[in-house]
Write an enzyme that holds these catalytic residues in place. Structure first.
Site, PDB file in Angstrom:
ATOM      1  N   ASP A   1       0.818  -1.213   0.000  1.00 54.34           N
ATOM      2  CA  ASP A   1       0.000   0.000   0.000  1.00 54.34           C
ATOM      3  C   ASP A   1       0.854   1.267   0.000  1.00 54.34           C
ATOM      4  OD1 ASP A   1      -2.521   1.299  -0.003  1.00 54.34           O
ATOM      5  OD2 ASP A   1      -2.388   1.648   2.149  1.00 54.34           O
TER       6      ASP A   1
ATOM      7  N   SER B   1      -7.126   5.553  -0.468  1.00 51.43           N
ATOM      8  CA  SER B   1      -7.349   4.259  -1.106  1.00 51.43           C
ATOM      9  C   SER B   1      -8.811   3.856  -0.989  1.00 51.43           C
ATOM     10  CB  SER B   1      -6.469   3.189  -0.451  1.00 51.43           C
ATOM     11  OG  SER B   1      -5.112   3.562  -0.492  1.00 51.43           O
TER      12      SER B   1
ATOM     13  N   GLN C   1      -4.948  -1.095  -7.296  1.00 48.78           N
ATOM     14  CA  GLN C   1      -5.689  -0.265  -6.350  1.00 48.78           C
ATOM     15  C   GLN C   1      -6.348   0.881  -7.103  1.00 48.78           C
ATOM     16  OE1 GLN C   1      -4.020   2.848  -3.256  1.00 48.78           O
ATOM     17  NE2 GLN C   1      -4.075   0.836  -2.247  1.00 48.78           N
TER      18      GLN C   1
END
Length: 294
Positions: A213, A236, A286
């Site tokens: 991430d 996100s 993502q």
């Protein structure tokens, strides 16, 4: 569950403590957030903890091969996170788990994150192929986060808050204000967990999920320009990881990110991860929300 049996008093041990969930009941695990200047929970943390909870309910010999997740609400770093595991499938080759992360807000139980992960015993490969690793310099001699952020005072609080457990080496300046234009749109960083982790494959999968991430949404920011800590902020929305081959997260791996599309305030970001020997080990996707501070 006790992965914190690794090395003591090291950044790796601190990460292991984050992944060391307390079992509160059947398929119920609780995690906490380490103290930091951040007033939110880092998305990679909750994803890694949710995967750890799912892994605790799967038989040995079935490593995770993919996970798909959604960030539903910002997490409160001062409150514990409860991970409820649902054993959706237990097949001859595959096991599937759904995990919902919950916190208490104003007396109400709310979901902040949801993950579905699939595990497999594996099969004989009929064919194998993978993306070749880009021809880039190795991590030795490249600037780390401390050197990069020193050149941009006042813009690195969030990066520094979660950087202790992960060593980083940059091939380009993440604070570059110029937008990246085709064909040179990829952003590349070398990562490794600082210190030594235990040998278990599950721990390294969770650690890789934690790291995955980091910098991913930066691929969307790079297309806009302005760099980290500029006039655009991101959040996100979802996160998916496909684990192609085992990898040690405490050894150098190259993370290449890019954003092939953006619309309606959302940027789609792809990531590819290679071990230092060139083995293609994971793919990450993502979608994130990008908003202007102006």
């Amino acid at each position: 569950m006790s992965p914190s049996s690794g090395p003591a008093a090291s950044p790796a041990a601190e990460l292991l403590q984050v992944l060391d969930l307390e079992e509160r009941g059947p398929d119920l695990y609780v995690g906490t957030t380490p103290s930091s200047p951040l007033q939110r929970i880092f998305g990679g943390q909750v994803a890694a903890q949710a995967l750890t909870a799912a892994q605790a309910t799967v038989a040995a010999g079935r490593p995770v091969h993919s996970l798909h997740s959604y960030f539903l609400r910002p997490g409160d770093p001062h409150e514990e996170i409860r991970y409820e595991v649902d054993r959706i499938r237990e097949g001859r080759t595959f096991s599937t788990r759904r995990v919902v992360a919950r916190q208490t807000r104003d007396g109400e139980d709310v979901a902040i994150f949801a993950l579905t992960a699939d595990f497999t015993a594996g099969e004989r490969a009929l064919v194998e192929h993978s993306l070749p690793m880009p021809d880039v310099p190795g991590p030795e001699g490249l600037p780390g986060l401390a050197e990069v952020t020193a050149a941009h005072p006042g813009r690195a609080d969030a990066s520094n808050a979660i950087s202790r457990a992960v060593e980083q080496r940059y091939l380009s300046d993440p604070y570059d204000p110029e937008p990246r234009l085709p064909p040179d749109t990829a952003f590349r960083v070398w990562f490794r967990v600082t210190g030594r982790l235990p040998d278990g494959e599950a721990v390294h999968a969770a650690a890789l999920t934690f790291v995955s991430d980091l910098t991913l949404l930066s691929a969307g920011l790079a297309r806009i320009g302005g760099g980290w800590g500029g006039s655009t902020v991101g959040a996100s929305l979802d996160h998916a990881v496909w684990f192609h081959r085992p990898v040690r997260a405490d050894e150098w791996f190259l993370y290449e990110t890019d954003s092939p599309a953006a619309a309606s305030g959302r940027a789609l970001c792809f990531g590819q991860i290679w071990a230092a020997d060139g083995t293609h080990v994971a793919t990450v996707v993502q979608e994130g929300l990008l908003r202007s501070l102006g």
